[in-house]
Motif scaffolding. Structure first.
Motif, PDB file in Angstrom:
ATOM      1  N   UNK A 174       0.833  -1.202   0.000  1.00  0.00           N
ATOM      2  CA  UNK A 174       0.000   0.000   0.000  1.00  0.00           C
ATOM      3  C   UNK A 174       0.864   1.247   0.000  1.00  0.00           C
ATOM      4  N   UNK A 175       0.691   2.079  -0.995  1.00  0.00           N
ATOM      5  CA  UNK A 175       1.385   3.363  -1.045  1.00  0.00           C
ATOM      6  C   UNK A 175       0.685   4.325  -0.095  1.00  0.00           C
ATOM      7  N   UNK A 176       1.432   4.867   0.852  1.00  0.00           N
ATOM      8  CA  UNK A 176       0.839   5.755   1.855  1.00  0.00           C
ATOM      9  C   UNK A 176       1.095   7.223   1.582  1.00  0.00           C
ATOM     10  N   UNK A 177       2.001   7.535   0.663  1.00  0.00           N
ATOM     11  CA  UNK A 177       2.260   8.930   0.310  1.00  0.00           C
ATOM     12  C   UNK A 177       2.856   9.005  -1.081  1.00  0.00           C
ATOM     13  N   UNK A 178       2.468  10.036  -1.810  1.00  0.00           N
ATOM     14  CA  UNK A 178       3.028  10.348  -3.121  1.00  0.00           C
ATOM     15  C   UNK A 178       3.395  11.817  -3.081  1.00  0.00           C
ATOM     16  N   UNK A 179       4.691  12.136  -3.184  1.00  0.00           N
ATOM     17  CA  UNK A 179       5.129  13.522  -3.011  1.00  0.00           C
ATOM     18  C   UNK A 179       6.130  13.903  -4.081  1.00  0.00           C
ATOM     19  N   UNK A 180       6.044  15.142  -4.586  1.00  0.00           N
ATOM     20  CA  UNK A 180       7.055  15.609  -5.534  1.00  0.00           C
ATOM     21  C   UNK A 180       8.379  15.867  -4.819  1.00  0.00           C
ATOM     22  N   UNK A 181       9.463  15.526  -5.480  1.00  0.00           N
ATOM     23  CA  UNK A 181      10.819  15.843  -5.019  1.00  0.00           C
ATOM     24  C   UNK A 181      11.537  16.461  -6.208  1.00  0.00           C
ATOM     25  N   UNK A 182      12.652  17.123  -5.997  1.00  0.00           N
ATOM     26  CA  UNK A 182      13.354  17.740  -7.132  1.00  0.00           C
ATOM     27  C   UNK A 182      13.627  16.738  -8.255  1.00  0.00           C
ATOM     28  N   UNK A 185       9.554  12.034  -8.179  1.00  0.00           N
ATOM     29  CA  UNK A 185       8.449  11.750  -7.272  1.00  0.00           C
ATOM     30  C   UNK A 185       8.923  10.719  -6.249  1.00  0.00           C
ATOM     31  N   UNK A 186       8.483  10.883  -5.008  1.00  0.00           N
ATOM     32  CA  UNK A 186       8.770   9.882  -3.977  1.00  0.00           C
ATOM     33  C   UNK A 186       7.482   9.189  -3.577  1.00  0.00           C
ATOM     34  N   UNK A 187       7.525   7.865  -3.531  1.00  0.00           N
ATOM     35  CA  UNK A 187       6.408   7.043  -3.091  1.00  0.00           C
ATOM     36  C   UNK A 187       6.800   6.387  -1.781  1.00  0.00           C
ATOM     37  N   UNK A 188       5.907   6.426  -0.819  1.00  0.00           N
ATOM     38  CA  UNK A 188       6.186   5.786   0.455  1.00  0.00           C
ATOM     39  C   UNK A 188       5.253   4.607   0.677  1.00  0.00           C
ATOM     40  N   UNK A 196      11.182   7.815  -8.125  1.00  0.00           N
ATOM     41  CA  UNK A 196      11.080   7.606  -9.568  1.00  0.00           C
ATOM     42  C   UNK A 196      11.009   8.959 -10.244  1.00  0.00           C
ATOM     43  N   UNK A 197      11.258   8.954 -11.529  1.00  0.00           N
ATOM     44  CA  UNK A 197      11.185  10.227 -12.262  1.00  0.00           C
ATOM     45  C   UNK A 197       9.734  10.667 -12.481  1.00  0.00           C
ATOM     46  N   UNK A 198       8.861   9.692 -12.742  1.00  0.00           N
ATOM     47  CA  UNK A 198       7.474  10.025 -13.041  1.00  0.00           C
ATOM     48  C   UNK A 198       6.568   8.924 -12.514  1.00  0.00           C
ATOM     49  N   UNK A 199       5.267   9.231 -12.366  1.00  0.00           N
ATOM     50  CA  UNK A 199       4.338   8.262 -11.805  1.00  0.00           C
ATOM     51  C   UNK A 199       3.018   8.296 -12.563  1.00  0.00           C
ATOM     52  N   UNK A 200       2.437   7.120 -12.773  1.00  0.00           N
ATOM     53  CA  UNK A 200       1.073   6.965 -13.280  1.00  0.00           C
ATOM     54  C   UNK A 200       0.217   6.519 -12.103  1.00  0.00           C
ATOM     55  N   UNK A 201      -0.858   7.258 -11.839  1.00  0.00           N
ATOM     56  CA  UNK A 201      -1.730   6.955 -10.704  1.00  0.00           C
ATOM     57  C   UNK A 201      -3.069   6.466 -11.239  1.00  0.00           C
ATOM     58  N   UNK A 202      -3.352   5.200 -11.020  1.00  0.00           N
ATOM     59  CA  UNK A 202      -4.578   4.563 -11.527  1.00  0.00           C
ATOM     60  C   UNK A 202      -5.185   3.749 -10.391  1.00  0.00           C
ATOM     61  N   UNK A 203      -5.638   4.435  -9.362  1.00  0.00           N
ATOM     62  CA  UNK A 203      -6.076   3.765  -8.150  1.00  0.00           C
ATOM     63  C   UNK A 203      -7.592   3.638  -8.043  1.00  0.00           C
ATOM     64  N   UNK A 204      -8.293   3.858  -9.156  1.00  0.00           N
ATOM     65  CA  UNK A 204      -9.724   3.607  -9.166  1.00  0.00           C
ATOM     66  C   UNK A 204     -10.491   4.431  -8.154  1.00  0.00           C
TER      67      UNK A 204
END
Length: 397
Positions: A174-182, A185-188, A196-204
């Motif tokens: 379970x991803x608990x946070x999605x935050x921009x970083x320089x 993107x950081x996923x927790x 990661x450099x970029x993220x696709x969010x398809x969480x329905x």
């Protein structure tokens, strides 16, 4: 050592996310995928054994080219996986000539040169005798290119092929946070942080918790299965193909015949009295009530005689809808670091393979191969890239 764990992450591996993961991995993109449960689970919207596929998309003219492309990709996915994912066999659209279903289907067919056949009531009863009680002024449109898709199998096929192509999969994660970083993107997750450099969010159904400012509403939608009274009651998929049928009063009954070990699957467009807006975290009640199936059951005697009066099985799914009934697919920022896909409006599965391709195009900095501006989430006005999710946010619808 690289500061990035991958070029792209896909958060949520339901129908759209799994297709995006497959597309990215087969292009050689370094991609990781996160799924709250396991691919093909029954806790979102992409389950139930079958989904209708049709080219005559009455919901928007721009969806017809997407349906054509999606069919090409479904066939490719089927060939590469070796699984039976698409069952051709045609489909029926029944109702008043100027009604939403038949009228919209005929307009889409005329505008895009789609092969369809118009059947009067007598011909409909001759070819498909299980459809009873059709008023004299109603028509049926037969679309030979329609058929049935297998949702769970398709999702598993896409994720399996993605892994074979080099994608890394984090299930029960379970991803608990999605935050921009320089620069990225950081996923927790409970297991640690991923950059990661970029993220696709398809969480329905959980997309509204991540992306603020989008007018998405999550609904509870019942699904029902009914058993034929006789063993050979003419309700197999070949003799009782996938259909949508509009009533005089407005509700639309949809369904398909028995296949793959399932009984006759039926539901109500508009989702019936058992549908209601919910919070998928705080109000995730999947218990079944009489109101979830009574509306369908009342139609059976006059419309589909030969089915048992009580359902053999009832399930509850969740899905999101938008104010205009169209999907929300696009980038949330100029750099396309955050790309979303959501708002399936209960008619998005057929387009999953094509939308996955479009999401992969967008997140790698390319224009989609088809004009999809009408799906841009920016049409709703102000919205923001996600900063922090709710503690219970989930993936995989």
């Amino acid at each position: 050592m690289s500061r990035w764990d991958a070029d792209v992450a896909v958060v949520g591996l339901g129908a759209w996310g799994a297709a995006a993961l497959w597309q990215l991995a087969t292009r050689g993109v370094e991609v990781i995928g996160f799924e709250r449960h396991r691919p093909g689970h029954a806790l979102g919207s992409s389950f139930g054994g079958s989904r209708m596929f049709r080219i005559t998309c009455l919901e928007h003219s721009g969806l017809v080219p997407l349906a054509h492309r999606s069919l090409e990709l479904w066939r490719r996915l089927q060939e590469e996986s070796g699984d039976d994912l698409f069952l051709p066999g045609g489909g029926l659209l029944i109702g008043p000539e100027q009604g939403a279903i038949v009228g919209g289907t005929l307009r889409a067919a005329a505008a895009h040169g789609i092969d369809v056949q118009v059947l009067g009531r007598a011909e409909l009863r001759e070819r498909f005798p299980r459809h009873a009680g059709v008023p004299a002024h109603h028509l049926a449109v037969w679309e030979p290119s329609a058929g049935v898709l297998r949702p769970e199998a398709a999702i598993c096929a896409a994720t399996d092929l993605a892994v074979k192509a080099g994608a890394r999969l984090f299930t029960d994660s379970r991803v608990t946070a999605v935050e921009p970083v320089p620069g990225g993107v950081e996923l927790r997750t409970a297991g640690g942080a991923h950059r990661v450099r970029r993220v696709v969010i398809t969480v329905g159904s959980w997309l509204p918790a991540l992306v603020k400012g989008l007018p998405l509403e999550t609904l509870r939608m019942p699904l029902t299965w009914f058993r034929p009274v006789d063993d050979d009651g003419g309700f197999d998929l070949e003799r009782f193909p996938v259909f949508m049928r509009e009533t005089e009063e407005g509700p639309v009954l949809w369904g398909n015949g028995c296949e793959g070990g399932h009984e006759v699957k039926l539901g109500l467009e508009g989702y019936g009295p058992g549908a209601r807006p919910i919070d998928p975290d705080d109000d995730a009640d999947r218990s079944v009530r009489a109101e979830d199936w009574e509306g369908v059951a009342r139609m059976l005697r006059g419309w589909l005689p030969g089915l048992a009066g009580l359902p053999d099985r009832v399930a509850v799914s969740f899905f999101t809808r938008t104010p205009d009934g169209q999907f929300a697919v696009g980038a949330l920022d100029d750099e396309a670091r955050f790309v979303i896909g959501g708002g399936c409006n209960a008619h998005g599965f057929k387009h999953s393979s094509g939308i996955g391709e479009a999401l992969a195009d967008l997140v790698t900095g390319h224009a989609p191969r088809l004009p999809l501006d009408f799906l841009d989430p920016g049409r709703f006005g102000a919205h923001t890239a996600p900063t922090t999710t709710a503690p219970t946010a989930q993936e995989g619808a």
